[in-house]
Design a protein around this motif. Structure first.
Motif, PDB file in Angstrom:
ATOM      1  N   MET A 212     -40.139  18.361  -5.520  1.00  0.00           N
ATOM      2  CA  MET A 212     -39.250  19.491  -5.265  1.00  0.00           C
ATOM      3  C   MET A 212     -39.845  20.759  -5.882  1.00  0.00           C
ATOM      4  SD  MET A 212     -35.196  19.890  -6.188  1.00  0.00           S
ATOM      5  CE  MET A 212     -35.485  19.990  -7.955  1.00  0.00           C
ATOM      6  N   LYS A 213     -39.857  21.837  -5.128  1.00  0.00           N
ATOM      7  CA  LYS A 213     -40.414  23.112  -5.572  1.00  0.00           C
ATOM      8  C   LYS A 213     -39.290  24.018  -6.090  1.00  0.00           C
ATOM      9  CE  LYS A 213     -42.753  27.221  -3.774  1.00  0.00           C
ATOM     10  NZ  LYS A 213     -43.288  27.877  -2.547  1.00  0.00           N
ATOM     11  N   THR A 214     -39.520  24.693  -7.227  1.00  0.00           N
ATOM     12  CA  THR A 214     -38.538  25.631  -7.766  1.00  0.00           C
ATOM     13  C   THR A 214     -39.195  26.983  -8.011  1.00  0.00           C
ATOM     14  OG1 THR A 214     -38.984  24.941 -10.048  1.00  0.00           O
ATOM     15  CG2 THR A 214     -37.196  23.811  -8.887  1.00  0.00           C
ATOM     16  N   THR A 215     -38.487  28.056  -7.695  1.00  0.00           N
ATOM     17  CA  THR A 215     -38.977  29.424  -7.887  1.00  0.00           C
ATOM     18  C   THR A 215     -37.925  30.227  -8.635  1.00  0.00           C
ATOM     19  OG1 THR A 215     -40.180  29.279  -5.793  1.00  0.00           O
ATOM     20  CG2 THR A 215     -39.882  31.481  -6.749  1.00  0.00           C
ATOM     21  N   LEU A 216     -38.339  30.879  -9.738  1.00  0.00           N
ATOM     22  CA  LEU A 216     -37.410  31.667 -10.536  1.00  0.00           C
ATOM     23  C   LEU A 216     -37.259  33.063  -9.944  1.00  0.00           C
ATOM     24  CD1 LEU A 216     -35.656  32.070 -13.057  1.00  0.00           C
ATOM     25  CD2 LEU A 216     -37.744  32.783 -14.282  1.00  0.00           C
ATOM     26  N   HIS A 217     -36.005  33.503  -9.775  1.00  0.00           N
ATOM     27  CA  HIS A 217     -35.693  34.852  -9.301  1.00  0.00           C
ATOM     28  C   HIS A 217     -34.891  35.573 -10.380  1.00  0.00           C
ATOM     29  CE1 HIS A 217     -36.806  34.449  -4.955  1.00  0.00           C
ATOM     30  NE2 HIS A 217     -36.700  33.165  -5.280  1.00  0.00           N
ATOM     31  N   THR A 218     -35.356  36.775 -10.733  1.00  0.00           N
ATOM     32  CA  THR A 218     -34.647  37.589 -11.726  1.00  0.00           C
ATOM     33  C   THR A 218     -34.185  38.917 -11.142  1.00  0.00           C
ATOM     34  OG1 THR A 218     -36.731  38.565 -12.500  1.00  0.00           O
ATOM     35  CG2 THR A 218     -35.951  36.575 -13.628  1.00  0.00           C
ATOM     36  N   GLU A 219     -34.456  39.133  -9.858  1.00  0.00           N
ATOM     37  CA  GLU A 219     -34.149  40.433  -9.256  1.00  0.00           C
ATOM     38  C   GLU A 219     -32.712  40.538  -8.754  1.00  0.00           C
ATOM     39  OE1 GLU A 219     -35.726  37.895  -5.808  1.00  0.00           O
ATOM     40  OE2 GLU A 219     -35.980  38.104  -7.988  1.00  0.00           O
ATOM     41  N   TRP A 220     -32.019  39.416  -8.644  1.00  0.00           N
ATOM     42  CA  TRP A 220     -30.667  39.458  -8.120  1.00  0.00           C
ATOM     43  C   TRP A 220     -29.671  39.787  -9.228  1.00  0.00           C
ATOM     44  CZ3 TRP A 220     -32.096  34.375  -5.397  1.00  0.00           C
ATOM     45  CH2 TRP A 220     -32.600  34.642  -4.120  1.00  0.00           C
ATOM     46  N   THR A 221     -28.768  40.707  -8.935  1.00  0.00           N
ATOM     47  CA  THR A 221     -27.722  41.090  -9.873  1.00  0.00           C
ATOM     48  C   THR A 221     -26.390  40.496  -9.423  1.00  0.00           C
ATOM     49  OG1 THR A 221     -27.143  43.093  -8.656  1.00  0.00           O
ATOM     50  CG2 THR A 221     -28.894  43.272 -10.323  1.00  0.00           C
ATOM     51  N   VAL A 222     -25.380  40.687 -10.264  1.00  0.00           N
ATOM     52  CA  VAL A 222     -24.035  40.260  -9.896  1.00  0.00           C
ATOM     53  C   VAL A 222     -23.612  40.926  -8.594  1.00  0.00           C
ATOM     54  CG1 VAL A 222     -21.597  40.494 -10.516  1.00  0.00           C
ATOM     55  CG2 VAL A 222     -23.234  39.646 -12.212  1.00  0.00           C
ATOM     56  N   ALA A 223     -23.923  42.221  -8.455  1.00  0.00           N
ATOM     57  CA  ALA A 223     -23.549  42.947  -7.234  1.00  0.00           C
ATOM     58  C   ALA A 223     -24.198  42.321  -6.005  1.00  0.00           C
ATOM     59  CB  ALA A 223     -23.946  44.417  -7.350  1.00  0.00           C
ATOM     60  N   ASP A 224     -25.469  41.893  -6.130  1.00  0.00           N
ATOM     61  CA  ASP A 224     -26.159  41.266  -5.004  1.00  0.00           C
ATOM     62  C   ASP A 224     -25.487  39.948  -4.617  1.00  0.00           C
ATOM     63  OD1 ASP A 224     -28.157  43.248  -4.846  1.00  0.00           O
ATOM     64  OD2 ASP A 224     -29.291  42.283  -6.460  1.00  0.00           O
ATOM     65  N   VAL A 225     -25.251  39.108  -5.621  1.00  0.00           N
ATOM     66  CA  VAL A 225     -24.678  37.788  -5.346  1.00  0.00           C
ATOM     67  C   VAL A 225     -23.256  37.907  -4.794  1.00  0.00           C
ATOM     68  CG1 VAL A 225     -23.921  35.622  -6.413  1.00  0.00           C
ATOM     69  CG2 VAL A 225     -26.129  36.615  -7.033  1.00  0.00           C
ATOM     70  N   CYS A 226     -22.505  38.921  -5.258  1.00  0.00           N
ATOM     71  CA  CYS A 226     -21.113  39.084  -4.818  1.00  0.00           C
ATOM     72  C   CYS A 226     -20.974  39.919  -3.543  1.00  0.00           C
ATOM     73  CB  CYS A 226     -20.280  39.717  -5.931  1.00  0.00           C
ATOM     74  SG  CYS A 226     -20.043  38.636  -7.361  1.00  0.00           S
ATOM     75  N   LYS A 227     -22.095  40.364  -2.981  1.00  0.00           N
ATOM     76  CA  LYS A 227     -22.027  41.151  -1.752  1.00  0.00           C
ATOM     77  C   LYS A 227     -21.489  40.271  -0.623  1.00  0.00           C
ATOM     78  CE  LYS A 227     -24.792  44.054   1.346  1.00  0.00           C
ATOM     79  NZ  LYS A 227     -26.161  44.553   1.650  1.00  0.00           N
ATOM     80  N   GLY A 228     -20.407  40.716  -0.012  1.00  0.00           N
ATOM     81  CA  GLY A 228     -19.785  39.933   1.048  1.00  0.00           C
ATOM     82  C   GLY A 228     -19.056  38.705   0.544  1.00  0.00           C
ATOM     83  N   PHE A 229     -18.720  38.680  -0.757  1.00  0.00           N
ATOM     84  CA  PHE A 229     -18.028  37.523  -1.317  1.00  0.00           C
ATOM     85  C   PHE A 229     -16.737  37.246  -0.562  1.00  0.00           C
ATOM     86  CE2 PHE A 229     -14.763  35.757  -4.143  1.00  0.00           C
ATOM     87  CZ  PHE A 229     -15.398  34.599  -4.586  1.00  0.00           C
ATOM     88  N   THR A 230     -16.545  36.001  -0.201  1.00  0.00           N
ATOM     89  CA  THR A 230     -15.336  35.570   0.497  1.00  0.00           C
ATOM     90  C   THR A 230     -14.729  34.406  -0.260  1.00  0.00           C
ATOM     91  OG1 THR A 230     -16.330  36.193   2.613  1.00  0.00           O
ATOM     92  CG2 THR A 230     -14.370  34.790   2.698  1.00  0.00           C
ATOM     93  N   TYR A 231     -13.429  34.470  -0.453  1.00  0.00           N
ATOM     94  CA  TYR A 231     -12.728  33.406  -1.169  1.00  0.00           C
ATOM     95  C   TYR A 231     -11.553  32.936  -0.330  1.00  0.00           C
ATOM     96  CZ  TYR A 231     -10.287  30.880  -4.894  1.00  0.00           C
ATOM     97  OH  TYR A 231      -9.665  29.911  -5.646  1.00  0.00           O
ATOM     98  N   ASN A 232     -11.453  31.638  -0.136  1.00  0.00           N
ATOM     99  CA  ASN A 232     -10.370  31.059   0.649  1.00  0.00           C
ATOM    100  C   ASN A 232      -9.251  30.628  -0.289  1.00  0.00           C
ATOM    101  OD1 ASN A 232      -8.704  29.104   2.070  1.00  0.00           O
ATOM    102  ND2 ASN A 232     -10.269  29.086   3.667  1.00  0.00           N
ATOM    103  N   GLU A 233      -8.171  31.387  -0.312  1.00  0.00           N
ATOM    104  CA  GLU A 233      -7.042  31.086  -1.199  1.00  0.00           C
ATOM    105  C   GLU A 233      -6.393  29.761  -0.837  1.00  0.00           C
ATOM    106  OE1 GLU A 233      -5.963  32.375  -3.839  1.00  0.00           O
ATOM    107  OE2 GLU A 233      -6.756  34.419  -3.951  1.00  0.00           O
ATOM    108  N   LEU A 234      -6.338  29.435   0.460  1.00  0.00           N
ATOM    109  CA  LEU A 234      -5.671  28.220   0.907  1.00  0.00           C
ATOM    110  C   LEU A 234      -6.377  26.978   0.372  1.00  0.00           C
ATOM    111  CD1 LEU A 234      -3.425  26.952   2.621  1.00  0.00           C
ATOM    112  CD2 LEU A 234      -5.012  26.957   4.555  1.00  0.00           C
ATOM    113  N   GLU A 235      -7.707  26.983   0.451  1.00  0.00           N
ATOM    114  CA  GLU A 235      -8.464  25.824   0.004  1.00  0.00           C
ATOM    115  C   GLU A 235      -8.932  25.954  -1.432  1.00  0.00           C
ATOM    116  OE1 GLU A 235     -11.633  25.075   2.717  1.00  0.00           O
ATOM    117  OE2 GLU A 235     -10.326  24.826   4.452  1.00  0.00           O
ATOM    118  N   GLY A 236      -8.769  27.143  -2.041  1.00  0.00           N
ATOM    119  CA  GLY A 236      -9.180  27.348  -3.418  1.00  0.00           C
ATOM    120  C   GLY A 236     -10.673  27.214  -3.615  1.00  0.00           C
ATOM    121  N   ARG A 237     -11.447  27.889  -2.770  1.00  0.00           N
ATOM    122  CA  ARG A 237     -12.887  27.752  -2.872  1.00  0.00           C
ATOM    123  C   ARG A 237     -13.590  29.052  -2.516  1.00  0.00           C
ATOM    124  NH1 ARG A 237     -14.665  24.240   2.399  1.00  0.00           N
ATOM    125  NH2 ARG A 237     -16.705  24.779   1.567  1.00  0.00           N
TER     126      ARG A 237
END
Length: 390
Positions: free
Chosen positions: A1-26
């Motif tokens: 298995m290959k792994t690559t470290l990324h340090t360029e992503w911020t909270v804003a990047d990861v949360c861009k377009g964040f969607t949360y389903n209240e019904l399923e809690g996920r």
């Protein structure tokens, strides 16, 4: 298995377009739709307790590291969260206004009401993310390995990861959905946390025991089935049978082996009024030390008294009965064992020592006799062992 470290992503990047389903809690998506936050092999979101989710945000505000994250790159180039979905979902829920924190002055603060510098501190926080690439087997093994820390995966969560697919997706939609209106009814009979897959595991255990196969075998065989009709149908049959047979709902009914009891007794006809009467009477009987087994005892025709662990006479009660009987027997010139004292036998006048006798119910417990000093008599061991319920 290959792994690559990324340090360029911020909270804003990861949360861009964040969607949360209240019904399923996920948490569903992030990284502008390129990241699946909770793939089917992941456990449900369990950090929404006002403590762990708040702790994640507090760590970001204080500039503390919040650990490594692991993403998996799928064959189509998309990303899935292998480890860190609880933290990512907590962050995403906060920045989208799903919950608030309390600041150092005791004020309730949503993300939008925080001072701008604090909003930026959260949004611009860099994350340490390893992106993993490999075969499904390698990814699943790694998933289980990295989830040993923190809140460990339970057995059913591990199975969901190993056998992820259409079947798990459909099963979780029914048995792992805390918004399912039927969960309240099921909770009378099934113990555990619906989000931690306890209800799903119990449903699987019931159907698997009835077919004498393991849960792993069943999930492997049905992994790519889109229908869970057999699983759901059997589970509902058990629940419906229990609720129809027992008109009461008691706390000690939760967590009993209803699947096994259903298989053993569901074809037996019962007088429901009689069942109710006996269960309520037995649950009120202080002689019974295991009231949880009253239901099985009644279903089985009240034959196996060992289920109830009927309370034995206390030592002081036995000695009081022995003294009472022995004094009366000496005055009459007969044995202090009431059964030896009648008739013509070699022990008709024998006075037994205390350790040669056993306590017995004058009126058998199964016929309504209480475990009390008034209903206690001492018999020689020979007669006590041969008396039974006569």
């Amino acid at each position: 298995m290959k792994t690559t470290l990324h340090t360029e992503w911020t909270v804003a990047d990861v949360c861009k377009g964040f969607t949360y389903n209240e019904l399923e809690g996920r948490g569903l998506f992030g990284l502008g739709g390129q990241l699946t936050i909770q793939p089917e092999y992941q456990r449900h979101y369990i950090y929404n307790d006002g403590k762990r989710d708040v702790a994640v945000i507090d760590s970001l505000l204080k500039g503390y590291p919040i650990g490594l994250f692991y993403f998996n790159r799928t064959d189509d180039g998309r990303l899935e969260v292998l480890d860190g979905q609880q933290r990512i979902t907590s962050i995403g829920r906060f920045v989208t206004g799903k919950f608030a924190i309390t600041d150092t002055h005791g004020n309730v603060q949503y993300f939008s009401s925080l001072p701008l510098e604090q909003q930026q501190r959260i949004s611009q926080a860099s994350l340490l993310i390893y992106v993993c690439e490999g075969e499904e087997r390698e990814i699943k093994e790694w998933f289980q390995t990295i989830n040993i820390a923190g809140v460990p995966l339970n057995e059913q969560e591990k199975r969901n990861a190993v056998y992820s697919g259409e079947f798990v997706t459909a099963a979780k939609r029914v048995f792992s959905n805390s918004r399912n209106a039927e969960v309240q009814k099921w909770s009378h009979y099934v113990k555990g946390d619906v989000k931690r897959q306890d209800y799903l595991e119990e449903a699987l255990r019931w159907v698997c025991d009835s077919r004498q196969v393991s849960i792993d075998d069943y999930m492997s065989r049905h992994r790519h089935d889109s229908s869970i009709s057999e699983l759901e149908g059997y589970f509902r049959s058990v629940i419906d049978w229990v609720s129809a047979t027992f008109t009461m709902v008691e706390r000690d009914m939760c967590g009993l082996e209803w699947g096994r009891l259903y298989e053993t007794y569901h074809q037996t006809p019962y007088d429901i009024d009689r069942v109710t009467e006996r269960v309520l009477a037995l649950r009120a009987d202080e002689s019974i030390r295991c009231p949880r087994n009253v239901y099985e005892y009644v279903l089985g025709g009240e034959q196996d008294k060992s289920l109830l662990q009927i309370r034995l006479f206390e030592e002081s009660t036995k000695r009081a009965a022995y003294v009472r009987q022995t004094e009366a027997a000496k005055e009459r010139g007969v044995s202090n064992c009431p059964l030896c004292a009648v008739g013509d036998n070699a022990n008709r006048t024998r006075i037994y020592k205390f350790n040669e006798m056993d306590a017995d119910h004058v009126t058998a417990w199964s016929k309504g006799g209480a475990t009390s000093v008034e209903n206690c008599e001492m018999l020689c061991r020979t007669h006590n062992r041969s008396k039974g319920n006569r």
